[in-house]
Design an enzyme around this catalytic site. Structure first.
Site, PDB file in Angstrom:
ATOM      1  N   LYS A  71      -7.034  -8.034  11.463  1.00 17.41           N
ATOM      2  CA  LYS A  71      -6.148  -8.654  12.464  1.00 17.41           C
ATOM      3  C   LYS A  71      -6.973  -9.156  13.645  1.00 17.41           C
ATOM      4  CE  LYS A  71      -1.946  -7.860  10.714  1.00 17.41           C
ATOM      5  NZ  LYS A  71      -1.681  -6.616  10.082  1.00 17.41           N
TER       6      LYS A  71
ATOM      7  N   LYS B  75      -5.496 -11.929  -3.985  1.00 15.29           N
ATOM      8  CA  LYS B  75      -4.718 -10.689  -4.095  1.00 15.29           C
ATOM      9  C   LYS B  75      -3.256 -10.968  -3.751  1.00 15.29           C
ATOM     10  CE  LYS B  75      -3.941  -6.345  -1.652  1.00 15.29           C
ATOM     11  NZ  LYS B  75      -2.805  -6.379  -0.818  1.00 15.29           N
TER      12      LYS B  75
ATOM     13  N   LYS C  23       2.310  -9.741   0.512  1.00 15.80           N
ATOM     14  CA  LYS C  23       3.359 -10.328   1.351  1.00 15.80           C
ATOM     15  C   LYS C  23       2.763 -11.231   2.425  1.00 15.80           C
ATOM     16  CE  LYS C  23       4.831  -6.173   1.216  1.00 15.80           C
ATOM     17  NZ  LYS C  23       5.164  -4.821   1.618  1.00 15.80           N
TER      18      LYS C  23
HETATM   19  P1  ADP Z   1       1.201  -6.127   0.879  1.00 13.58           P
HETATM   20  O1  ADP Z   1      -0.263  -6.471   0.757  1.00 13.58           O
HETATM   21  O2  ADP Z   1       2.047  -7.043   0.063  1.00 13.58           O
HETATM   22  O3  ADP Z   1       1.643  -6.036   2.326  1.00 13.58           O
HETATM   23  P2  ADP Z   1       1.251  -3.293   0.961  1.00 13.58           P
HETATM   24  O4  ADP Z   1       0.012  -3.296   1.785  1.00 13.58           O
HETATM   25  O5  ADP Z   1       2.544  -2.919   1.611  1.00 13.58           O
HETATM   26  O6  ADP Z   1       1.396  -4.703   0.243  1.00 13.58           O
HETATM   27  O7  ADP Z   1       0.996  -2.349  -0.289  1.00 13.58           O
HETATM   28  C1  ADP Z   1       1.830  -1.320  -0.784  1.00 13.58           C
HETATM   29  C2  ADP Z   1       1.137  -0.656  -1.960  1.00 13.58           C
HETATM   30  O8  ADP Z   1       0.980  -1.588  -3.040  1.00 13.58           O
HETATM   31  C3  ADP Z   1      -0.272  -0.149  -1.633  1.00 13.58           C
HETATM   32  O9  ADP Z   1      -0.529   1.058  -2.332  1.00 13.58           O
HETATM   33  C4  ADP Z   1      -1.147  -1.264  -2.124  1.00 13.58           C
HETATM   34  O10 ADP Z   1      -2.438  -0.810  -2.447  1.00 13.58           O
HETATM   35  C5  ADP Z   1      -0.395  -1.746  -3.358  1.00 13.58           C
HETATM   36  N1  ADP Z   1      -0.656  -3.187  -3.579  1.00 13.58           N
HETATM   37  C6  ADP Z   1      -0.256  -4.209  -2.799  1.00 13.58           C
HETATM   38  N2  ADP Z   1      -0.654  -5.391  -3.280  1.00 13.58           N
HETATM   39  C7  ADP Z   1      -1.337  -5.121  -4.416  1.00 13.58           C
HETATM   40  C8  ADP Z   1      -2.011  -5.924  -5.384  1.00 13.58           C
HETATM   41  N3  ADP Z   1      -2.032  -7.243  -5.293  1.00 13.58           N
HETATM   42  N4  ADP Z   1      -2.614  -5.292  -6.419  1.00 13.58           N
HETATM   43  C9  ADP Z   1      -2.591  -3.944  -6.522  1.00 13.58           C
HETATM   44  N5  ADP Z   1      -1.969  -3.131  -5.647  1.00 13.58           N
HETATM   45  C10 ADP Z   1      -1.348  -3.698  -4.605  1.00 13.58           C
END
Ligand code: ADP
Ligand code: TRP
Length: 321
Positions: A110, A189, A192
């Site tokens: 950030k 990756k 969101k």
């Molecule tokens: P985002 O990146 O969409 O904000 P979060 O950080 O809220 O997702 O992640 C919630 C959970 O899902 C975590 O345990 C994270 O490691 C897993 N996760 C999120 N995106 C992925 C991805 N593209 N591949 C594997 N695991 C993921």
């Protein structure tokens, strides 16, 4: 063995969340005492509309239960229903070096993007350490991007134990290599924050459109593609289709003759099929929200009782009360 994980209610859950965190967590509920929670305190660093937070939290509950979280096997609750976790955050913060937090990517990324970080975002790994340590957790199933935070948790726990005696259990992250990073529609990756997600639940038409818009190159169908294993649609197909189907499409792409449009169509069909049962369960749950609220209430009561014993242990050891 106690297993713990959390997920932030920061928007619709996607296929990356499912394969990276939710499915491993759901499988682990057979292997030990599982504690899973909706990280609503954490969501305050990114969401500031109360109604959005409330709606997202309920959506995560519905999504997780629909995907197979079984409240008879797991303790499922909302983070803020156990306010003791914020008390423990303070105790842990007093043994956390600034440098450790400055190195965390949640904050560093950030900063690098020029987003003004607040104290909550800076302190987020300490709250996460508290989430984990307050339930004497042994195993933390997460996607690879969360590994650093579990390592920080271990450092904090070791430091606290050195100062005050054997208070905390030292947890281990559990990361599935085969799904460590699920790619999004642009090949990066899935997240969101990158606007490249394929949601687990949603309307058929827009989801089909999203998949048909997966970014591919301009090589013609008949050209052989020796890099077929790196194709985003193939990588996603491997997650939602049988091994034979995925291998068959990969081979056809490698040899030449399979167009990207047909590949994406196959991906959509397999993806839609994969979540059919979960979709039906979600609709049932949505029609029975009282049940969902009961599950969360029951989970919170169990989680809170355990959290109180661990916080009391930490307070006693450190000379508080
Ligand atoms: P985002 O990146 O969409 O904000 P979060 O950080 O809220 O997702 O992640 C919630 C959970 O899902 C975590 O345990 C994270 O490691 C897993 N996760 C999120 N995106 C992925 C991805 N593209 N591949 C594997 N695991 C993921
Ligand atoms: N920080 C995690 C995420 O953004 C969610 C989370 C909060 C968590 N507390 C946790 C995950 C404790 C595992 C254990 O995805």
């Amino acid at each position: 063995m106690r297993i713990l994980s959390g997920i932030q209610p920061s928007g619709a859950l996607h296929v990356g969340n499912y394969f990276g965190m939710m499915r491993p967590a759901i499988e682990l509920q057979e292997k030990g005492e599982a504690y899973y929670f909706i990280a609503d305190y954490h969501s305050m660093t990114s969401i500031t509309e109360p109604e959005v937070r409330r709606k997202n939290s309920l959506d995560v509950a519905l999504d997780f239960l629909a995907c197979g979280l079984d409240p008879a096997k797991s303790v499922f609750f909302v983070q803020s229903d156990v306010p003791e976790v914020t008390e423990l955050t303070w105790l842990l913060g007093t043994v956390t070096p600034m440098g450790l937090l400055e190195r965390c990517h949640s904050y560093k990324d950030k900063q690098a993007k020029g987003i003004a970080a607040n104290f909550g975002l800076f302190a987020y790994p300490v709250l996460m350490a508290s989430d984990i340590l307050i339930y004497d957790s042994n195993i933390v199933p997460v996607g690879r991007d969360q590994k650093q935070h579990v390592e920080v948790t271990r450092d904090i726990a070791i430091k606290f134990n050195q100062l005050y005696g054997e208070v905390f259990v030292i947890p281990e992250p559990q990361i599935r290599d085969e799904v460590a990073v699920v790619p999004g529609t642009d090949g990066h990756k899935m997240s969101k924050s990158y606007d490249n997600t394929i949601e687990i639940f949603g309307e058929e038409k827009p989801l089909r459109k999203k998949i048909m818009r997966l970014v591919m190159d301009s090589r013609p169908p008949e050209e052989p593609k020796p890099d077929a294993d790196k194709n985003i649609a193939i990588q996603l197909l491997r997650l939602v289709a049988s091994k034979e189907t995925a291998t068959d499409y990969e081979n056809r792409l490698r040899e030449g003759g399979l167009g990207y449009g047909d590949l994406k169509k196959a991906l959509f069909e397999n993806y839609w099929e994969y979540f059919t049962e979960a979709r039906a369960r979600r609709a049932e749950l949505e029609a029975n929200l009282d049940h969902v609220h009961q599950v969360l209430k029951g989970g919170a009561a169990k989680a809170r009782a355990l959290a109180q014993t661990v916080v009391n242990r930490a307070k006693k050891a450190s000379g508080l009360g």
